[in-house]
Structures are given as structure tokens and as C-alpha cells.
Design a protein around this motif. Structure first.
Motif, mmCIF file in Angstrom:
data_model
loop_
_atom_site.group_PDB
_atom_site.id
_atom_site.type_symbol
_atom_site.label_atom_id
_atom_site.label_comp_id
_atom_site.label_asym_id
_atom_site.label_seq_id
_atom_site.Cartn_x
_atom_site.Cartn_y
_atom_site.Cartn_z
ATOM 1 N N LYS A 172 30.685 24.429 67.931
ATOM 2 C CA LYS A 172 29.363 24.178 67.230
ATOM 3 C C LYS A 172 28.112 23.438 68.353
ATOM 4 N N ARG A 173 28.679 22.980 69.214
ATOM 5 C CA ARG A 173 27.679 21.657 69.980
ATOM 6 C C ARG A 173 27.085 23.636 71.322
ATOM 7 N N LEU A 258 32.828 36.010 65.234
ATOM 8 C CA LEU A 258 33.425 35.175 63.706
ATOM 9 C C LEU A 258 34.064 33.790 64.331
ATOM 10 N N ASP A 259 33.735 32.977 63.588
ATOM 11 C CA ASP A 259 33.994 31.613 62.696
ATOM 12 C C ASP A 259 35.573 31.211 63.430
ATOM 13 N N TYR A 260 36.523 32.549 62.855
ATOM 14 C CA TYR A 260 37.941 32.418 63.009
ATOM 15 C C TYR A 260 38.094 32.280 64.120
ATOM 16 N N TYR A 261 37.901 32.505 65.450
ATOM 17 C CA TYR A 261 38.368 32.348 66.651
ATOM 18 C C TYR A 261 38.363 31.170 67.650
ATOM 19 N N SER A 262 39.063 31.735 68.325
ATOM 20 C CA SER A 262 39.117 29.724 69.043
ATOM 21 C C SER A 262 40.519 30.403 69.807
ATOM 22 N N ASP A 263 39.924 29.329 70.994
ATOM 23 C CA ASP A 263 40.539 29.818 72.207
ATOM 24 C C ASP A 263 40.390 30.776 73.045
#
Length: 411
Positions: A172-173, A258-263
Motif C-alpha cells: 500500500k505504501r 491482484l491484491d491477494y498476491y504477496s511476497d
């Protein structure tokens, strides 16, 4: 005459041999990593893809084959594989018992987009998904498995590109600063990037527009925004790749919007077709199951287009199928032929023959054209003595044998 729809393709002969070989190889490699196959429906509720892929994406907003079925439900022919596999995992309740599951899948997907070389509106993917494990070693192992799979198909000199999307807060930042960066040069961006500015700014980093690429050269890098946990996770994952002997390069513009992706996100590329192109891509999606089923179960996976793989693979790896044996017979020996044909098939011997037998010379000519190694000749003498004449087309040797002897020779 009714022709095939635009963007579709009939697959036969060599295409089918390639697809079978690709999937045989997938099973061989993925099984070593303890993956099992899952089969999910082509048709799913439209809401599944709206929730997982997202309304703001081109896939959902422009490219899906969706329609109202006879029961009044909005349904969609799957545009990708992950959503259906996640739905199957949640619906079967795996997360309640033993949440750790490793699956692979393959099958047709559908997107209404402009057809181009190696890209169709009906396309086939092979993919993998792992649920229930969040561990940097697993991420490295999944990338290694993808490389093993492609190299087993003869696709060499692969390039692995990596990036980390961090967690929700750090992303988000980053997105806030990225939007400020884009706003300063908004008039110079492509129409696609302008549209993505509001809905999905991360995807603008991946723009293929040369003007965009020039503008984004000095864009802020997501890595600089990672918190300590995300940074340590990424560094540890890279360490495991190095131990496994996988060379890689970091690509700060490699994203999943997409919002659900991470790392971890990654792509495996090849330049075998000239310009470097992505063959296999994937990433970690620790929030997807929470979005779809309100359960906090981590996940990671990848997918690869089988059409692209078929263009890149080493065709010489596909073993030439045995041509089997050609049986020459005549109307007078048809009943004996039926008996012999059945015996051959029971012994897993592939047979060729003419359903409407012509002269001996005509049948020999056809056998030669098919390029078989052996020809069985069933004349009246063979029928009366309950034997067969076997001709070796390679050596030219021709001799009478019992049926059992012929089976042993041909097998």
C-alpha cells in the motif's frame, strides 16, 4: 461447410503427441515433488472469477466467455486454473482437516482476446498449486520444479526472474508513491497505463509500451518498501535457489496486480523463439483463500501455456511409436484373420490391415507405405495349418511360424 471458430484450433497427429508428452513429463517431474493430479470443471459460476481474478482486470472485464445458463445462473468457461482449484480445496474441506495439499492440473482455458501466433482463445495450461505452507524453501522448490519440468522437455538456457511484492501494508505504501510518480508524468503514459493508474497501478510497471517503459525507468522500487519480515523471506528464498544451483535475476518491474498476491513472484523465460518470452509464471497468494473462503491458508503456484511449450520443446525427445504389424489376408481367410487379429491385440501388438482387402501386391504396397517392420500373411495354407507366415520388412526374411512364436518375435 461449417468451419472452426476464430481463435480455436483442432489438434491432431503431432500436436496430440506433443501434448501427451508434455503431460507425461509433468506427471514424471511433479510426482517427484509429491504432487497429485486434480481435475476441475471447465464451467464455473462467474462470481468465482470476479472474486478471485477481480472485476478490474482485463480478463474479467473484457475477455471472459460468460453467459446465462438455462437455470438463469451466470456461468463462465474458466479463463485460468487457480480459482477452480482453490474452490475445490475449500469445498472439499481440506482446510479443516489436513490443510497441506499439493496438486497439479491441466486442461483448456478460454479468453476472448485477439488471436496471434501460439496464442488462441482456447488455450491449454499445465499448473501447480500448494496450500497450507508458507516457507521460503517451498517457494524456491516450486521454482526449481518449474525449471526441472521445462528442462526435461528440452527447453534449455532458461532465465528465472524474481521479485517480492511484500505484504499488504508495504505494498500500500509503495502504491501510494507509485501513483505520485505516475501523476507527475501522466500525460506521457499510454492509455492503458492511465486506466491502470486508478484501478491497478502495479500492472502499469509491466507495460509493453515502449513509451511507458522509458517513463518507468526511474520508478520507485518495491524492494525498498519491504518490511523486515518480507525482506528476510525474500533473501532466504534466494539463498535456497543458489543452493539448488538455480541462477536468477531480480526484476523490480515484475508484478502481479491482484491484491491477494504477496511476497514471491517469478517468471521463467526462454529466448529460443527469438525475443525472450515467458514460458512459466507464478507466485505466492497468501490472501486468496481468505478472500474466497474466509480462511487464512497460504498458497503458491504456477502455470504454463502448453501451446508455448509445444513450440519450444525438443521434438526429438518424443520416441517414435512402433508401427506395429501389417496383416495381409483375403476374403477366403477373413475368419482366420479375425482370430489372429484378436490374439495380437490381446498381446498388446498394434495391427494395421485393410478392411476391404485387395490383391496381395496392393496390400504389400500399403504395408510398405506405412513402414511397418513386420507383415503377417494369412493365406489358405496358413489357415488350414493354423500357422502364419511372417515377413521381416527390414531383412527381407520370410518364414512360417506358429502363432505363439510370432507373438514372441514381434513383442
Amino acid at each position: 461447410m461449417i468451419n472452426i471458430l476464430k481463435g480455436m484450433k483442432d489438434r491432431h497427429s503431432d500436436d496430440v503427441k506433443k501434448y501427451d508428452f508434455i503431460m507425461d513429463t509433468a506427471k514424471k517431474i511433479f510426482s517427484k515433488y509429491n504432487f497429485e493430479k486434480i481435475i476441475t470443471p471447465i464451467l464455473e459460476e462467474t462470481e468465482l472469477f470476479r472474486r478471485s481474478v477481480g472485476d478490474e482486470t482485463d480478463v474479467v472485464s473484457k475477455e471472459m466467455y460468460d453467459f446465462i445458463d438455462k437455470g438463469g445462473r451466470s456461468v463462465t468457461m474458466r479463463p485460468e486454473g487457480t480459482a477452480g482449484v482453490v474452490r475445490a480445496y475449500l469445498e472439499a474441506g481440506f482446510h479443516k482437516a489436513d490443510p497441506i495439499v499439493k496438486w497439479y492440473y491441466n486442461g483448456p482455458m478460454y479468453r476472448y482476446e485477439a488471436p496471434q501466433k501460439g496464442r488462441y482463445r482456447e488455450f491449454h495450461q499445465v499448473g501447480t498449486e500448494v496450500f497450507g505452507i508458507r516457507n521460503p524453501y517451498l517457494d524456491a522448490e516450486i521454482i526449481k520444479m518449474g525449471c526441472d519440468f521445462l528442462e526435461e522437455l528440452g527447453i534449455k538456457d532458461l532465465t528465472v526472474e524474481l521479485n517480492s511484492l511484500g505484504n499488504v501494508e508495504s505494498r500500500k505504501r509503495y502504491i501510494n508513491d507509485l501513483k505520485d510518480f505516475m501523476a507527475q508524468r501522466f500525460d506521457k503514459l499510454s492509455e492503458d497505463s492511465k486506466r491502470r493508474y486508478e484501478k491497478n497501478p502495479l500492472r502499469a510497471l509491466d507495460s509493453k509500451d515502449k513509451g511507458d517503459q522509458e517513463q518507468f525507468k526511474d520508478a520507485p522500487k518495491l524492494y525498498d518498501y519491504l518490511d523486515e519480515e518480507s525482506r528476510e523471506y525474500f533473501e532466504e528464498m534466494k539463498k535456497y535457489l543458489e543452493i539448488m544451483g538455480i541462477s536468477y535475476k531480480e526484476n523490480p518491474k515484475l508484478v502481479r496486480g491482484l491484491d491477494y498476491y504477496s511476497d514471491t513472484v517469478f517468471e521463467i523465460k526462454s529466448d529460443k523463439l527469438g525475443a525472450q518470452s515467458t514460458v512459466l509464471a507464478g507466485g505466492r497468494y497468501d490472501r486468496l483463500l481468505e478472500i474466497m473462503g474466509k480462511v487464512k491458508i497460504p498458497g503458491i503456484g504456477f502455470a504454463a501455456g502448453m501451446e508455448r511449450i509445444a513450440m519450444l520443446m525438443d521434438d526429438s525427445l518424443i520416441k517414435e511409436e512402433k508401427k506395429g504389424v501389417y496383416i495381409i489376408y483375403f476374403n477366403e481367410t477373413k475368419e482366420y484373420f479375425i482370430k489372429i487379429a484378436d490374439i495380437m491385440r490381446q498381446n498388446n501388438i498394434k495391427i494395421n490391415f485393410d478392411y476391404n482387402p485387395k490383391s496381395f501386391n496392393a496390400q504389400i504396397k500399403k504395408a510398405n507405405k506405412i513402414n511397418v517392420e513386420y507383415v503377417i500373411i494369412l493365406g489358405e495354407e496358413e489357415k488350414d495349418e493354423n500357422i502364419v507366415t511372417l515377413k521381416n520388412f527390414i531383412t527381407g526374411e520370410q518364414k512360417k511360424y506358429s502363432v505363439d512364436e510370432v507373438v514372441n518375435i514381434i513383442k
